[in-house]
Design a protein around this motif. Structure first.
Motif, PDB file in Angstrom:
ATOM      1  N   TRP A  59       0.864  -1.172   0.000  1.00 18.67           N
ATOM      2  CA  TRP A  59       0.000   0.000   0.000  1.00 18.67           C
ATOM      3  C   TRP A  59       0.899   1.218   0.000  1.00 18.67           C
ATOM      4  N   ARG A  60       0.526   2.233  -0.794  1.00 21.35           N
ATOM      5  CA  ARG A  60       1.372   3.419  -0.954  1.00 21.35           C
ATOM      6  C   ARG A  60       0.654   4.656  -0.420  1.00 21.35           C
ATOM      7  N   GLY A  85       6.660  13.543   4.775  1.00 23.87           N
ATOM      8  CA  GLY A  85       7.000  12.133   4.634  1.00 23.87           C
ATOM      9  C   GLY A  85       5.958  11.366   3.852  1.00 23.87           C
ATOM     10  N   THR A  86       6.381  10.282   3.266  1.00 24.01           N
ATOM     11  CA  THR A  86       5.493   9.340   2.602  1.00 24.01           C
ATOM     12  C   THR A  86       5.771   7.963   3.195  1.00 24.01           C
ATOM     13  N   CYS A  87       4.898   7.023   2.905  1.00 22.46           N
ATOM     14  CA  CYS A  87       5.089   5.688   3.471  1.00 22.46           C
ATOM     15  C   CYS A  87       4.517   4.637   2.533  1.00 22.46           C
ATOM     16  N   HIS A  88       5.182   3.512   2.493  1.00 24.35           N
ATOM     17  CA  HIS A  88       4.676   2.336   1.790  1.00 24.35           C
ATOM     18  C   HIS A  88       4.630   1.207   2.813  1.00 24.35           C
ATOM     19  N   VAL A 101       5.154  -7.457   8.385  1.00 21.61           N
ATOM     20  CA  VAL A 101       4.761  -6.112   7.949  1.00 21.61           C
ATOM     21  C   VAL A 101       5.988  -5.212   8.065  1.00 21.61           C
ATOM     22  N   GLU A 102       6.284  -4.469   6.998  1.00 24.01           N
ATOM     23  CA  GLU A 102       7.404  -3.531   6.987  1.00 24.01           C
ATOM     24  C   GLU A 102       6.947  -2.226   6.366  1.00 24.01           C
ATOM     25  N   TYR A 103       7.699  -1.156   6.607  1.00 19.71           N
ATOM     26  CA  TYR A 103       7.407   0.156   6.049  1.00 19.71           C
ATOM     27  C   TYR A 103       8.626   0.655   5.282  1.00 19.71           C
ATOM     28  N   THR A 104       8.378   1.303   4.143  1.00 15.91           N
ATOM     29  CA  THR A 104       9.456   1.909   3.371  1.00 15.91           C
ATOM     30  C   THR A 104       9.021   3.311   2.963  1.00 15.91           C
ATOM     31  N   GLY A 112       7.998  11.264  14.126  1.00 14.99           N
ATOM     32  CA  GLY A 112       8.861  10.090  14.164  1.00 14.99           C
ATOM     33  C   GLY A 112       9.020   9.461  12.795  1.00 14.99           C
ATOM     34  N   PRO A 113       9.820   8.405  12.738  1.00 19.82           N
ATOM     35  CA  PRO A 113      10.154   7.805  11.445  1.00 19.82           C
ATOM     36  C   PRO A 113       8.973   7.119  10.755  1.00 19.82           C
ATOM     37  N   TYR A 114       7.962   6.692  11.498  1.00 22.21           N
ATOM     38  CA  TYR A 114       6.832   5.997  10.887  1.00 22.21           C
ATOM     39  C   TYR A 114       5.532   6.798  10.952  1.00 22.21           C
TER      40      TYR A 114
END
Length: 129
Positions: A59-60, A85-88, A101-104, A112-114
């Motif tokens: 998911w983007r 920020g964006t997240c995948h 489950v991971e985030y990129t 924060g980073p997520y």
């Protein structure tokens, strides 16, 4: 005045932690969720890759997530202290069940980073609980 400032600082810290901790919790809470339940809460994935031992769904969140603090001044002066920020979100499934489950993606907000990943997992966290 000092007590009020201390309470405000504590509240701000708790809110920032909530933004970061939700995606971190989801990395563990979503393990064991079925494929159909994951799609029901996260929506239809943007990408899908079949693997010999299962599949990977992505998911983007490509729309920039604004940081929590923007200061605007005269003459169109604007300073953003929160970043963007964006997240995948990437979920690996084995036998139709989430196993990882991971985030990129670049996520550099004060939350924060997520923090940019929070919109992707919010409905799923409510579903799991």
């Amino acid at each position: 005045m000092i007590r009020l400032r201390g309470k405000f600082s504590l509240l701000a810290a708790l809110l920032l932690c909530a933004c970061t901790s939700l995606p971190t919790r989801a990395r563990h809470d979503l393990i064991g969720v079925t494929r159909s339940d994951l799609i029901a809460c996260a929506g239809v994935p943007d990408n899908r890759e079949l693997l010999p031992d299962g599949e990977v769904l992505e998911w983007r969140q490509d729309q920039q997530v604004q940081g929590p603090l923007t200061i605007k001044g005269p003459l169109s002066l604007e300073m953003d202290l929160g970043g963007h920020g964006t997240c995948h979100m990437v979920a690996r499934l084995r036998s139709g069940v989430v196993s990882q489950v991971e985030y990129t993606g670049p996520s550099a907000t004060l939350g924060g980073p997520y923090a940019a990943c929070r919109p992707l997992v919010l409905a799923c966290e409510r579903f799991v609980l």
